[in-house]
Write a protein that holds these residues in place. Structure first.
Motif, mmCIF file in Angstrom:
data_model
loop_
_atom_site.group_PDB
_atom_site.id
_atom_site.type_symbol
_atom_site.label_atom_id
_atom_site.label_comp_id
_atom_site.label_asym_id
_atom_site.label_seq_id
_atom_site.Cartn_x
_atom_site.Cartn_y
_atom_site.Cartn_z
ATOM 1 N N GLU A 57 44.988 28.605 -11.746
ATOM 2 C CA GLU A 57 45.849 29.740 -11.413
ATOM 3 C C GLU A 57 45.719 30.093 -9.933
ATOM 4 O O GLU A 57 46.726 30.300 -9.233
ATOM 5 C CB GLU A 57 45.443 30.915 -12.293
ATOM 6 N N MET A 58 44.481 30.171 -9.439
ATOM 7 C CA MET A 58 44.251 30.545 -8.047
ATOM 8 C C MET A 58 44.737 29.466 -7.091
ATOM 9 O O MET A 58 45.362 29.752 -6.059
ATOM 10 C CB MET A 58 42.761 30.828 -7.825
ATOM 11 N N GLN A 59 44.469 28.216 -7.408
ATOM 12 C CA GLN A 59 44.881 27.127 -6.532
ATOM 13 C C GLN A 59 46.395 27.042 -6.424
ATOM 14 O O GLN A 59 46.932 26.729 -5.358
ATOM 15 C CB GLN A 59 44.287 25.819 -7.031
ATOM 16 N N ALA A 60 47.086 27.365 -7.520
ATOM 17 C CA ALA A 60 48.548 27.358 -7.488
ATOM 18 C C ALA A 60 49.074 28.432 -6.535
ATOM 19 O O ALA A 60 50.187 28.294 -5.991
ATOM 20 C CB ALA A 60 49.102 27.579 -8.886
ATOM 21 N N LEU A 61 48.279 29.462 -6.305
ATOM 22 C CA LEU A 61 48.659 30.544 -5.395
ATOM 23 C C LEU A 61 48.060 30.367 -4.002
ATOM 24 O O LEU A 61 48.229 31.232 -3.139
ATOM 25 C CB LEU A 61 48.215 31.883 -5.981
ATOM 26 N N GLU A 109 38.297 26.574 -15.571
ATOM 27 C CA GLU A 109 39.404 25.644 -15.302
ATOM 28 C C GLU A 109 40.737 26.381 -15.269
ATOM 29 O O GLU A 109 41.578 26.132 -14.397
ATOM 30 C CB GLU A 109 39.417 24.545 -16.361
ATOM 31 N N TYR A 110 40.915 27.296 -16.205
ATOM 32 C CA TYR A 110 42.154 28.076 -16.293
ATOM 33 C C TYR A 110 42.324 28.953 -15.046
ATOM 34 O O TYR A 110 43.387 28.974 -14.418
ATOM 35 C CB TYR A 110 42.093 28.924 -17.558
ATOM 36 N N PRO A 148 39.091 29.591 -4.941
ATOM 37 C CA PRO A 148 38.398 30.211 -6.083
ATOM 38 C C PRO A 148 36.982 30.666 -5.794
ATOM 39 O O PRO A 148 36.559 31.735 -6.258
ATOM 40 C CB PRO A 148 38.422 29.103 -7.147
ATOM 41 N N THR A 149 36.216 29.879 -5.045
ATOM 42 C CA THR A 149 34.802 30.204 -4.871
ATOM 43 C C THR A 149 34.586 31.481 -4.066
ATOM 44 O O THR A 149 33.506 32.070 -4.132
ATOM 45 C CB THR A 149 34.057 29.047 -4.189
ATOM 46 N N SER A 150 35.584 31.932 -3.313
ATOM 47 C CA SER A 150 35.419 33.155 -2.529
ATOM 48 C C SER A 150 35.241 34.378 -3.424
ATOM 49 O O SER A 150 34.744 35.414 -2.973
ATOM 50 C CB SER A 150 36.621 33.354 -1.600
ATOM 51 N N TYR A 151 35.613 34.265 -4.690
ATOM 52 C CA TYR A 151 35.528 35.384 -5.629
ATOM 53 C C TYR A 151 34.264 35.346 -6.481
ATOM 54 O O TYR A 151 33.978 36.319 -7.191
ATOM 55 C CB TYR A 151 36.742 35.372 -6.566
ATOM 56 N N ASP A 152 33.530 34.270 -6.449
ATOM 57 C CA ASP A 152 32.496 34.062 -7.456
ATOM 58 C C ASP A 152 31.300 35.000 -7.324
ATOM 59 O O ASP A 152 30.667 35.336 -8.332
ATOM 60 C CB ASP A 152 32.033 32.607 -7.439
ATOM 61 N N LEU A 153 30.971 35.436 -6.106
ATOM 62 C CA LEU A 153 29.849 36.366 -5.970
ATOM 63 C C LEU A 153 30.218 37.751 -6.491
ATOM 64 O O LEU A 153 29.370 38.462 -7.029
ATOM 65 C CB LEU A 153 29.394 36.448 -4.511
ATOM 66 N N GLY A 154 31.473 38.138 -6.362
ATOM 67 C CA GLY A 154 31.902 39.434 -6.863
ATOM 68 C C GLY A 154 32.156 39.445 -8.354
ATOM 69 O O GLY A 154 31.920 40.462 -9.028
ATOM 70 N N ALA A 155 32.652 38.312 -8.881
ATOM 71 C CA ALA A 155 32.980 38.226 -10.313
ATOM 72 C C ALA A 155 33.004 36.760 -10.700
ATOM 73 O O ALA A 155 34.053 36.128 -10.674
ATOM 74 C CB ALA A 155 34.324 38.897 -10.609
ATOM 75 N N GLY A 156 31.840 36.228 -11.060
ATOM 76 C CA GLY A 156 31.732 34.825 -11.437
ATOM 77 C C GLY A 156 32.234 34.575 -12.843
ATOM 78 O O GLY A 156 32.170 35.450 -13.718
ATOM 79 N N TYR A 157 32.706 33.370 -13.084
ATOM 80 C CA TYR A 157 33.299 33.042 -14.378
ATOM 81 C C TYR A 157 32.302 33.161 -15.528
ATOM 82 O O TYR A 157 32.684 33.503 -16.646
ATOM 83 C CB TYR A 157 33.862 31.622 -14.352
ATOM 84 N N ALA A 175 45.822 38.940 -19.946
ATOM 85 C CA ALA A 175 46.127 37.517 -20.115
ATOM 86 C C ALA A 175 44.852 36.711 -20.326
ATOM 87 O O ALA A 175 44.793 35.837 -21.209
ATOM 88 C CB ALA A 175 46.894 36.998 -18.901
ATOM 89 N N TRP A 176 43.817 36.993 -19.531
ATOM 90 C CA TRP A 176 42.539 36.309 -19.731
ATOM 91 C C TRP A 176 41.905 36.738 -21.053
ATOM 92 O O TRP A 176 41.220 35.944 -21.707
ATOM 93 C CB TRP A 176 41.596 36.595 -18.565
ATOM 94 N N GLY A 177 42.166 37.977 -21.459
ATOM 95 C CA GLY A 177 41.688 38.414 -22.756
ATOM 96 C C GLY A 177 42.318 37.621 -23.888
ATOM 97 O O GLY A 177 41.630 37.187 -24.822
ATOM 98 N N GLU A 178 43.620 37.394 -23.824
ATOM 99 C CA GLU A 178 44.293 36.606 -24.843
ATOM 100 C C GLU A 178 43.797 35.160 -24.840
ATOM 101 O O GLU A 178 43.564 34.564 -25.902
ATOM 102 C CB GLU A 178 45.802 36.644 -24.612
ATOM 103 N N PHE A 179 43.612 34.602 -23.649
ATOM 104 C CA PHE A 179 43.130 33.229 -23.532
ATOM 105 C C PHE A 179 41.753 33.083 -24.182
ATOM 106 O O PHE A 179 41.516 32.155 -24.983
ATOM 107 C CB PHE A 179 43.075 32.843 -22.054
#
Length: 314
Positions: free
Chosen positions: A270-274, A265-266, A278-287, A241-245
C-alpha cells in the motif's frame, strides 16, 4: 533538534535510538515557567535535557509535564525526570496514574513485548512520587506556561489516553489517537498495539475530535500537520480497513507470526504504491505490535461474540 511551531511552542526531536523523526516532545514556554507535552522514554532523557538547555529553559523553570498516555515511548522518562526537575509535576489520565506511582505492572506488560530489548529501548522506568502526580479529567482546563490546554479523553489506542487542545492556537497534542505520520507525507498509519485496542472507542474519539476547532495536529510520531479533516478521515479508513484484513486472518486461524507477515506485506505494498518509504514509520508504529494488537482484539471479539458494528465491513 528544536523546531519552532509558533511564538511559544517548540518541537523537540528526541533522536530515539539515534533516529530522527521517531519521537517528539513539545516545549511550551511562558514568561516565568515552561511545560512539556510528552517526555519520551528514559533512554532519551539526556537528549531532552540538552534541548531544554539550548532553548534556555532551566530545570527549575520546567514545572509541568503532561503525557497523553503512559506507554513508555510517551511517558517512560517521567520517573527519571522527577529526580532532575525539582519543581515539576506530571499530568496524567486517571487510569494511568496508579501505574506511574507503581510501574511494576507497566514494566511487566512491556517486558512481555520487548524482552531483552527493554533497557536499550526505554531505559530505567522509575516510580513517580505520588504527591507529584496530578490526575486530569476529561474536559479539564489546565493552565500551564501561559496557555490553556483542554484535556480530551480519547480512548481507542489505550484506555488511559488524553489529547490536549491548546485553546488559543487550535493546536492539538494528539498522542497516538491521531495516528503516525512522517513529515512531507500524507500517509497515516494506525498504531494498534496490545492490549487495549478498541476500534469502536477509537471511532468515537475521532468523532469527538472532528467536532472541535482543531487547526493543527501535533503528533508524537511525528510532527505538525494542518490538513486535519483529511488526516483524520484517512486514519479512520485505514484503521478499519486493516481491522477487516486482520479479522479475516484471525478467523482463518492464522498464527500471530503469519498475521504479522501478512499485514507487513499488505501495508508495505500500500505504501509503496503511494511512493512512501515503509521503514520510516516502523519506529513509531511497527507492524509486529500493530498486528498483535488487532489479533488480540479480534480474538476477544470473536470469543465474546460481540456484535459487529463497524464500517467498511469491520
Amino acid at each position: 533538534m528544536l523546531e519552532q511551531i509558533n511564538e511559544s511552542i517548540h518541537l523537540i526531536d528526541l533522536n530515539f535510538l539515534g533516529h530522527s523523526q521517531a519521537i517528539a516532545a513539545y516545549l511550551l514556554r511562558g514568561e516565568q515557567e515552561a511545560a512539556l507535552v510528552e517526555v519520551g522514554p528514559a533512554s532519551t532523557v539526556n537528549t531532552l535535557l540538552h534541548a531544554l538547555e539550548q532553548a534556555g529553559v532551566s530545570p527549575s523553570q520546567l514545572r509541568h509535564l503532561l503525557v497523553t498516555h503512559i506507554h513508555l515511548d510517551h511517558a517512560g522518562a517521567l520517573g527519571v525526570l522527577m529526580q532532575r526537575l525539582p519543581e515539576a509535576v506530571c499530568y496524567v489520565h486517571p487510569i494511568g496514574a496508579p501505574h506511574l506511582a507503581d510501574p511494576s505492572r507497566l514494566i511487566a506488560s512491556a517486558s512481555r513485548l520487548y524482552g531483552e530489548l527493554m533497557d536499550t529501548l526505554w531505559g530505567p522506568v522509575l516510580p513517580v512520587p505520588s504527591e507529584r502526580i496530578r490526575v486530569v479529567r476529561d474536559g479539564e482546563r489546565i493552565e500551564v506556561a501561559g496557555r490553556t490546554l483542554i484535556a480530551l479523553d480519547t480512548p481507542g489506542h489505550a484506555r488511559h489516553h488524553h489529547a490536549y487542545l491548546d485553546e488559543a492556537s487550535g493546536l492539538l497534542f494528539a498522542g497516538d489517537i491521531a495516528g503516525v505520520r512522517m513529515p512531507h507525507t500524507t500517509y497515516v498509519r494506525p498504531p494498534t498495539p496490545p492490549p487495549e485496542l478498541d476500534l469502536e472507542a477509537w471511532q468515537a474519539s475521532l468523532a469527538k475530535l472532528r467536532a472541535l476547532p482543531i487547526r493543527q495536529l501535533a503528533l508524537t510520531h511525528f510532527g505538525v500537520f494542518a490538513d486535519v479533516t483529511r488526516h483524520l478521515d484517512e486514519l479512520e479508513h485505514r484503521l478499519l480497513a486493516w481491522g477487516e484484513f486482520t479479522r479475516q486472518l484471525v478467523e482463518q486461524g492464522l498464527s500471530d507470526e503469519q498475521i504479522i507477515t501478512a499485514l507487513q506485506e499488505y501495508g508495505n505494498a500500500e505504501m509503496q504504491a503511494l511512493g512512501v518509504e515503509p521503514t520510516s514509520y516502523d519506529l513509531g508504529a511497527g507492524y509486529q505490535l500493530i498486528a498483535l494488537g488487532y489479533a488480540r482484539y479480534w480474538r476477544k471479539v470473536l470469543i465474546t461474540d460481540k456484535p459487529n458494528r463497524f464500517g467498511n465491513g469491520c
